[in-house]
Design a protein around this motif. Structure first.
Motif, PDB file in Angstrom:
ATOM      1  N   UNK A  71       0.823  -1.267   0.013  1.00  0.00           N
ATOM      2  CA  UNK A  71      -0.001  -0.108   0.001  1.00  0.00           C
ATOM      3  C   UNK A  71       1.063   1.421   0.030  1.00  0.00           C
ATOM      4  N   UNK A  72       0.600   2.088  -0.923  1.00  0.00           N
ATOM      5  CA  UNK A  72       1.640   3.316  -1.091  1.00  0.00           C
ATOM      6  C   UNK A  72       0.692   4.456  -0.700  1.00  0.00           C
ATOM      7  N   UNK A  73       1.332   5.354  -0.051  1.00  0.00           N
ATOM      8  CA  UNK A  73       0.636   6.552   0.707  1.00  0.00           C
ATOM      9  C   UNK A  73       1.659   7.790   0.284  1.00  0.00           C
ATOM     10  N   UNK A  74       0.820   8.891  -0.170  1.00  0.00           N
ATOM     11  CA  UNK A  74       1.459  10.122  -0.385  1.00  0.00           C
ATOM     12  C   UNK A  74       1.572  10.946   1.074  1.00  0.00           C
ATOM     13  N   UNK A  75       2.762  11.100   1.561  1.00  0.00           N
ATOM     14  CA  UNK A  75       2.793  11.594   3.121  1.00  0.00           C
ATOM     15  C   UNK A  75       2.270  13.085   3.035  1.00  0.00           C
ATOM     16  N   UNK A  76       2.331  13.920   2.074  1.00  0.00           N
ATOM     17  CA  UNK A  76       2.024  15.276   1.875  1.00  0.00           C
ATOM     18  C   UNK A  76       0.437  15.261   1.958  1.00  0.00           C
ATOM     19  N   UNK A  84      -0.852   2.884  -9.947  1.00  0.00           N
ATOM     20  CA  UNK A  84       0.617   3.033 -10.537  1.00  0.00           C
ATOM     21  C   UNK A  84       1.254   1.700 -11.033  1.00  0.00           C
ATOM     22  N   UNK A  85       2.424   2.117 -11.693  1.00  0.00           N
ATOM     23  CA  UNK A  85       3.139   0.834 -12.323  1.00  0.00           C
ATOM     24  C   UNK A  85       4.337   0.909 -11.130  1.00  0.00           C
ATOM     25  N   UNK A  86       3.863  -0.415 -10.453  1.00  0.00           N
ATOM     26  CA  UNK A  86       4.769  -0.632  -9.179  1.00  0.00           C
ATOM     27  C   UNK A  86       5.872  -1.884  -9.531  1.00  0.00           C
ATOM     28  N   UNK A  87       7.048  -1.556  -9.263  1.00  0.00           N
ATOM     29  CA  UNK A  87       8.144  -2.629  -9.482  1.00  0.00           C
ATOM     30  C   UNK A  87       8.651  -2.855  -8.302  1.00  0.00           C
ATOM     31  N   UNK A  88       8.980  -4.147  -8.151  1.00  0.00           N
ATOM     32  CA  UNK A  88       9.311  -4.966  -6.900  1.00  0.00           C
ATOM     33  C   UNK A  88      10.516  -5.708  -7.180  1.00  0.00           C
ATOM     34  N   UNK A  89      11.748  -5.422  -6.487  1.00  0.00           N
ATOM     35  CA  UNK A  89      12.839  -6.442  -6.797  1.00  0.00           C
ATOM     36  C   UNK A  89      13.756  -6.432  -5.580  1.00  0.00           C
ATOM     37  N   UNK A  90      13.543  -7.721  -5.074  1.00  0.00           N
ATOM     38  CA  UNK A  90      14.294  -8.328  -3.776  1.00  0.00           C
ATOM     39  C   UNK A  90      15.827  -8.574  -4.447  1.00  0.00           C
ATOM     40  N   UNK A  91      16.755  -7.974  -3.387  1.00  0.00           N
ATOM     41  CA  UNK A  91      18.313  -8.193  -3.584  1.00  0.00           C
ATOM     42  C   UNK A  91      18.856  -8.778  -2.226  1.00  0.00           C
ATOM     43  N   UNK A 134      17.146  -6.800   0.722  1.00  0.00           N
ATOM     44  CA  UNK A 134      16.846  -5.321   0.680  1.00  0.00           C
ATOM     45  C   UNK A 134      15.939  -5.322  -0.753  1.00  0.00           C
ATOM     46  N   UNK A 135      14.610  -4.750  -0.310  1.00  0.00           N
ATOM     47  CA  UNK A 135      13.675  -4.500  -1.420  1.00  0.00           C
ATOM     48  C   UNK A 135      14.063  -2.896  -1.842  1.00  0.00           C
ATOM     49  N   UNK A 136      13.766  -3.098  -3.346  1.00  0.00           N
ATOM     50  CA  UNK A 136      13.689  -1.808  -4.416  1.00  0.00           C
ATOM     51  C   UNK A 136      12.607  -1.662  -4.773  1.00  0.00           C
ATOM     52  N   UNK A 137      11.901  -0.652  -4.603  1.00  0.00           N
ATOM     53  CA  UNK A 137      10.437  -0.539  -5.113  1.00  0.00           C
ATOM     54  C   UNK A 137      10.356   0.822  -5.759  1.00  0.00           C
ATOM     55  N   UNK A 138       9.758   0.706  -6.901  1.00  0.00           N
ATOM     56  CA  UNK A 138       9.635   1.740  -7.797  1.00  0.00           C
ATOM     57  C   UNK A 138       8.140   2.195  -8.218  1.00  0.00           C
ATOM     58  N   UNK A 139       7.804   3.375  -8.387  1.00  0.00           N
ATOM     59  CA  UNK A 139       6.484   3.642  -8.756  1.00  0.00           C
ATOM     60  C   UNK A 139       6.334   4.949  -9.398  1.00  0.00           C
ATOM     61  N   UNK A 140       5.196   5.305 -10.044  1.00  0.00           N
ATOM     62  CA  UNK A 140       5.071   6.704 -10.703  1.00  0.00           C
ATOM     63  C   UNK A 140       4.123   7.435 -10.045  1.00  0.00           C
ATOM     64  N   UNK A 141       4.280   8.682  -9.633  1.00  0.00           N
ATOM     65  CA  UNK A 141       3.265   9.587  -9.248  1.00  0.00           C
ATOM     66  C   UNK A 141       3.189  10.854  -9.873  1.00  0.00           C
ATOM     67  N   UNK A 142       2.036  11.496 -10.315  1.00  0.00           N
ATOM     68  CA  UNK A 142       2.386  12.582 -11.048  1.00  0.00           C
ATOM     69  C   UNK A 142       3.316  12.751 -12.016  1.00  0.00           C
ATOM     70  N   UNK A 143       3.468  11.964 -12.835  1.00  0.00           N
ATOM     71  CA  UNK A 143       4.285  11.769 -13.820  1.00  0.00           C
ATOM     72  C   UNK A 143       5.842  11.629 -13.481  1.00  0.00           C
ATOM     73  N   UNK A 144       5.952  11.648 -12.061  1.00  0.00           N
ATOM     74  CA  UNK A 144       7.490  11.364 -11.485  1.00  0.00           C
ATOM     75  C   UNK A 144       7.486  10.184 -11.166  1.00  0.00           C
ATOM     76  N   UNK A 145       8.845   9.721 -11.492  1.00  0.00           N
ATOM     77  CA  UNK A 145       9.419   8.345 -10.874  1.00  0.00           C
ATOM     78  C   UNK A 145       9.855   8.465  -9.631  1.00  0.00           C
TER      79      UNK A 145
END
Length: 307
Positions: A71-76, A84-91, A134-145
Motif C-alpha cells: 500500500x503506497x501513501x503520499x505523505x503530503x 501506478x506502475x509498481x516495480x518490486x525487486x528483492x536483492x 533489501x527490497x527496491x520498490x519503484x512507482x510513478x506519481x504525478x508523472x514522476x518516478x
C-alpha cells in the motif's frame, strides 16, 4: 567367548554406522504446523514524501513462497497511490558483497477492491549475519518516478509443508519449486499447489545497479510435475499411497495436483519434472520395493514435508 565379544562389537559398529546422519524423525514430529490466513504488516518503507506498507501472511516474510501486498501513501496529501506502475525487486547481498535475487513478480498488479498492489516473492535464503535482503520498490506519481529501498528480514520457514527446492536441470537452466498449499494438510486427499520458476540468464552486460536484466525470473509455463509421495521413515518402509494426481499449470499460473496422505508424519514428495514436450528436466523414479527397517529412498528431485 572372545569370538562372541568380537561379533557383538562388530554388530554395534554396524548399527551405529547405519544410524549416523539419519533423519531424527521423532524430533521432527514435535514441530506443530500453523495455518496463517491473515495478512499483516511486515514493515514500512519511507522516503521524505511517500510511505509503503508491506504486508504478508502472519506479518512475516519466510524462506520459500510469500504473497505480498503493498500500500503506497503520499505523505503530503495523505492519499493512496492507485493504479501506478509498481516495480518490486528483492536483492540478496552476501558476506563478500555479491548480489543476487530470487523468483519474484517484478510488476505488481493493483487490486482496486482491496486497495493494494499484489505480487509474490520466493526467498531462497533466510536473513543472517552474512546475508542481507533489501527490497527496491519503484512507482510513478504525478508523472514522476519514485524509488524506495528497505532492508527486510527473512525468517526460517518452520512449516515443512511450505518447503522449496532449487536445482539445475538437464538443460543447464536454474529452476525453483516452492510449495504454496496446503499449509496444514489432513489425512485425506489434499490439493497440492506449487510455484515453478526459472532464472533468466542475462544476455547483456550489467548496467547501473539495480539492473533488472541481471535479476530476472519467469514463471515456468506448461510443464508437468509427476508426483510420487512416500513415507521415508524406516518403520514405514517407504510406502506410497493411491489416488495422487500429478501437478499441471492452471489459470493462476501455479501448478495444481492432489496428494493423498494416508497418515500423519514425515512424507517425501518425489518429483519428475517434464517440459512441454514431456522431456525430463530433472528427477528419477523411486523403487516400489517395500523396505521396512531401512530409511526410504528419495528421488533425485524431492521435497520433504511434515504434518
Amino acid at each position: 567367548m572372545k569370538h562372541l565379544q568380537i561379533i557383538v562389537i562388530a554388530i554395534s559398529i554396524v548399527i551405529t554406522s547405519c544410524t549416523l546422519d539419519k533423519t531424527d524423525y521423532e524430533a521432527e514430529l514435535i514441530v506443530e504446523t500453523t495455518e496463517y490466513i491473515e495478512f499483516e504488516e511486515v514493515t514500512i518503507a519511507n522516503n521524505e514524501d511517500y510511505s509503503i506498507s508491506i504486508e504478508a501472511l502472519n506479518g512475516t516474510l519466510y524462506k520459500g513462497y510469500n504473497e505480498v501486498h503493498l500500500k503506497v501513501i503520499n505523505l503530503k496529501t495523505g492519499g493512496s497511490i492507485e493504479n501506478s506502475e509498481i516495480t518490486f525487486l528483492p536483492i540478496l547481498t552476501d558476506a563478500n558483497g555479491n548480489k543476487s535475487s530470487c523468483p519474484h513478480e517484478y510488476n505488481l498488479t493493483y487490486n482496486a477492491t482491496e486497495g493494494y498492489y499484489k505480487g509474490y516473492v520466493v526467498f531462497t535464503n533466510e536473513s543472517s549475519s552474512t546475508v542481507d535482503w533489501q527490497l527496491y520498490i519503484g512507482f510513478n506519481d504525478n508523472n514522476e518516478t519514485q524509488s524506495i529501498d528497505e532492508i527486510i528480514t527473512v525468517e526460517t520457514q518452520t512449516n515443512m509443508n511450505l518447503n522449496m527446492t532449487a536445482f539445475t536441470g538437464n538443460d543447464d537452466e536454474q529452476y525453483f519449486i516452492a510449495l504454496v498449499a496446503p499449509q496444514s494438510p489432513s489425512v485425506a486427499q489434499n490439493d497440492l499447489v506449487a510455484g515453478i520458476y526459472k532464472y533468466n540468464k542475462p544476455t547483456s552486460v550489467a548496467g547501473d545497479f539495480p539492473d533488472i536484466s541481471q535479476f530476472s525470473y519467469s514463471i515456468v509455463e506448461n510443464h508437468t510435475l509427476l508426483l510420487d509421495p512416500r513415507m521415508p521413515e524406516p518403520s514405514m518402509g517407504n510406502h506410497s499411497s493411491l489416488y495422487n494426481e500429478d501437478l499441471t499449470q492452471e489459470s493462476d499460473e501455479l501448478y495444481h495436483g492432489v496428494v493423498n496422505y494416508t497418515m500423519t508424519g514425515n512424507w517425501t514428495l518425489n518429483f519428475i519434472f517434464k517440459d512441454e514436450n514431456q522431456q525430463i528436466i530433472k528427477g528419477t523414479e523411486v523403487s516400489t520395493e517395500f523396505t521396512p527397517g531401512i530409511e526410504g529412498e528419495r528421488g533425485e528431485l524431492h521435497i520433504d514435508i511434515l504434518f
